[in-house]
Design an enzyme around this catalytic site. Structure first.
Site, mmCIF file in Angstrom:
data_model
loop_
_atom_site.group_PDB
_atom_site.id
_atom_site.type_symbol
_atom_site.label_atom_id
_atom_site.label_comp_id
_atom_site.label_asym_id
_atom_site.label_seq_id
_atom_site.Cartn_x
_atom_site.Cartn_y
_atom_site.Cartn_z
ATOM 1 N N SER A 35 0.869 -1.192 0.000
ATOM 2 C CA SER A 35 0.000 0.000 0.000
ATOM 3 C C SER A 35 0.897 1.229 0.000
ATOM 4 C CB SER A 35 -0.860 -0.007 1.269
ATOM 5 O OG SER A 35 -1.487 1.246 1.476
ATOM 6 N N TYR A 91 -2.339 -1.523 10.361
ATOM 7 C CA TYR A 91 -2.338 -1.583 8.895
ATOM 8 C C TYR A 91 -1.010 -1.084 8.334
ATOM 9 C CZ TYR A 91 -3.921 -1.000 4.071
ATOM 10 O OH TYR A 91 -4.051 -1.082 2.711
HETATM 11 N N1 LIG Z 1 -8.761 -0.181 -1.777
HETATM 12 C C1 LIG Z 1 -7.750 0.575 -1.406
HETATM 13 O O1 LIG Z 1 -7.873 1.813 -1.315
HETATM 14 C C2 LIG Z 1 -6.412 -0.053 -1.111
HETATM 15 C C3 LIG Z 1 -5.300 0.770 -0.978
HETATM 16 C C4 LIG Z 1 -4.065 0.189 -0.687
HETATM 17 C C5 LIG Z 1 -3.947 -1.181 -0.540
HETATM 18 N N2 LIG Z 1 -5.067 -1.951 -0.660
HETATM 19 C C6 LIG Z 1 -4.891 -3.402 -0.486
HETATM 20 O O2 LIG Z 1 -5.379 -4.054 -1.640
HETATM 21 C C7 LIG Z 1 -5.722 -5.394 -1.313
HETATM 22 C C8 LIG Z 1 -7.070 -5.734 -1.900
HETATM 23 O O3 LIG Z 1 -8.047 -4.985 -1.273
HETATM 24 P P1 LIG Z 1 -9.294 -4.338 -2.014
HETATM 25 O O4 LIG Z 1 -9.126 -2.890 -1.928
HETATM 26 O O5 LIG Z 1 -9.499 -4.985 -3.334
HETATM 27 O O6 LIG Z 1 -10.415 -4.716 -0.944
HETATM 28 P P2 LIG Z 1 -11.661 -5.709 -0.989
HETATM 29 O O7 LIG Z 1 -12.187 -5.693 0.396
HETATM 30 O O8 LIG Z 1 -12.549 -5.324 -2.116
HETATM 31 O O9 LIG Z 1 -11.013 -7.136 -1.314
HETATM 32 C C9 LIG Z 1 -10.278 -7.870 -0.370
HETATM 33 C C10 LIG Z 1 -10.665 -9.333 -0.477
HETATM 34 O O10 LIG Z 1 -9.836 -10.060 0.439
HETATM 35 C C11 LIG Z 1 -10.659 -11.053 1.041
HETATM 36 N N3 LIG Z 1 -10.104 -11.468 2.322
HETATM 37 C C12 LIG Z 1 -10.101 -10.795 3.504
HETATM 38 N N4 LIG Z 1 -9.560 -11.537 4.466
HETATM 39 C C13 LIG Z 1 -9.193 -12.712 3.892
HETATM 40 C C14 LIG Z 1 -8.585 -13.899 4.377
HETATM 41 N N5 LIG Z 1 -8.240 -14.034 5.660
HETATM 42 N N6 LIG Z 1 -8.345 -14.903 3.491
HETATM 43 C C15 LIG Z 1 -8.703 -14.787 2.199
HETATM 44 N N7 LIG Z 1 -9.310 -13.709 1.698
HETATM 45 C C16 LIG Z 1 -9.539 -12.669 2.533
HETATM 46 C C17 LIG Z 1 -12.018 -10.392 1.208
HETATM 47 O O11 LIG Z 1 -13.039 -11.343 1.376
HETATM 48 C C18 LIG Z 1 -12.117 -9.599 -0.091
HETATM 49 O O12 LIG Z 1 -12.761 -10.351 -1.091
HETATM 50 C C19 LIG Z 1 -5.662 -5.488 0.219
HETATM 51 O O13 LIG Z 1 -4.455 -6.112 0.608
HETATM 52 C C20 LIG Z 1 -5.670 -4.022 0.645
HETATM 53 O O14 LIG Z 1 -5.049 -3.819 1.882
HETATM 54 C C21 LIG Z 1 -6.288 -1.435 -0.946
#
Ligand SMILES: NC(=O)c1ccc[n+]([C@@H]2O[C@H](COP(=O)([O-])OP(=O)(O)OC[C@H]3O[C@@H](n4cnc5c(N)ncnc54)[C@H](O)[C@@H]3O)[C@@H](O)[C@H]2O)c1
Length: 265
Positions: A156, A169
């Site tokens: 991130s 986080y």
């Molecule tokens: N959306 C943002 O602004 C953003 C910014 C920086 C980093 N991220 C990172 O991107 C990645 C994806 O997130 P996203 O934004 O697509 O969110 P999201 O919530 O849409 O998707 C995350 C997915 O991970 C799954 N998940 C959660 N815990 C889990 C576990 N223990 N085992 C298996 N699956 C699990 C959830 O069910 C979900 O489907 C994450 O690592 C998040 O930290 C997101």
């Protein structure tokens, strides 16, 4: 094209991943769903892993609708037995494993360092850090057996800089970059490249739910984005897919920031 606007999505050169197999954790939503679609669009067969089976099923349906092949693996990335079984199921179904996108993650609680509970801290670290390590622990031996592969872990912008009220986080995403670099050094000579993506604020279902309750917060956040908008999941996924591709053949141990320039400020 004007900065801050986007062209319509274009085909990424059909078939560059033909015969290859990709595993995507957190594939049931957001960035993981977009990555599953992009891997499949380029010819890879995709294992969609998540704890949310209905989300994964929807991703598989979308991949199949666009002519690709995918299947659902139920896996909690914080559990070694699940992650080992996830890799085994992928190889059983599709015969190999070429790319892994260790992307599942959670945001953790938005509280001060003092207010964090042990339970919340442990949960965030278990999913975001241990989950990525476990992924690599079971993916790498399979890739070594095949003579190589490429791994991308999701960090991130909070993995390269801090933010108040997000200690667990921020710590977890810094740790993802550390794990990425160590594995890159260990396995580069053996044909496995390991990189990370560092997304900025991205329009995903969890964020949209949050913004629906705090529209003011959304407006304020958009105002401070150098390109005047948030990222889309497919813009983050495109970076992850590129890092897996041969076009990135000399890129190893890198944390690619995809944030519209936010951390450049
Ligand atoms: N959306 C943002 O602004 C953003 C910014 C920086 C980093 N991220 C990172 O991107 C990645 C994806 O997130 P996203 O934004 O697509 O969110 P999201 O919530 O849409 O998707 C995350 C997915 O991970 C799954 N998940 C959660 N815990 C889990 C576990 N223990 N085992 C298996 N699956 C699990 C959830 O069910 C979900 O489907 C994450 O690592 C998040 O930290 C997101």
């Amino acid at each position: 094209m004007k900065i801050g606007t986007r062209s319509k999505s274009t085909s990424m050169g059909k078939g560059q991943f033909s015969g290859k197999v990709a595993l995507v954790t957190g594939g049931g939503s957001g960035i993981g769903r977009s990555a599953s679609l992009l891997f499949a669009r380029d010819g890879a067969r995709v294992a969609v892993a998540d704890i949310n089976d209905s989300g994964s099923e929807e991703t598989v349906r979308m991949v199949e609708q666009s002519g690709g092949k995918a299947f659902v693996v139920h896996a909690d990335v914080s559990k070694a037995a699940d992650v080992e079984a996830m890799v085994r199921a992928t190889v059983k179904r599709f015969g190999r494993l070429d790319f892994a996108f260790n992307n599942a993650g959670i945001g953790g609680k938005g509280v001060t360092t003092v207010e964090h509970t042990e339970e919340d801290f442990d949960r965030t670290i278990a999913i975001n850090v241990k989950g990525v390590w476990l992924g690599m622990k079971y993916e790498i031996p399979q890739m070594l057996e095949q003579g190589g592969g490429a791994i991308v872990n999701t960090s991130s912008i909070r993995g390269v800089g801090a933010f108040p009220r997000l200690a667990a986080y921020v710590a977890s995403k810094h740790a993802v970059l550390g794990l990425t670099k160590v594995a890159a050094l260990e396995y580069g000579k053996l044909g496995i490249r390991v990189n990370a993506v560092c997304p900025g604020v991205t329009v995903t279902p969890a964020n949209e739910r949050f913004w629906a309750q705090s529209p003011r917060e959304k407006e304020d956040r958009i105002k401070i984005q150098p390109v005047g908008r948030f990222g889309q999941p497919d813009e983050i996924a495109a970076a992850a897919v590129w890092l897996c591709s041969d076009k990135a053949s000399y890129v190893n141990g890198h944390g690619m920031i995809v944030d519209g320039g936010f951390v450049a400020k």
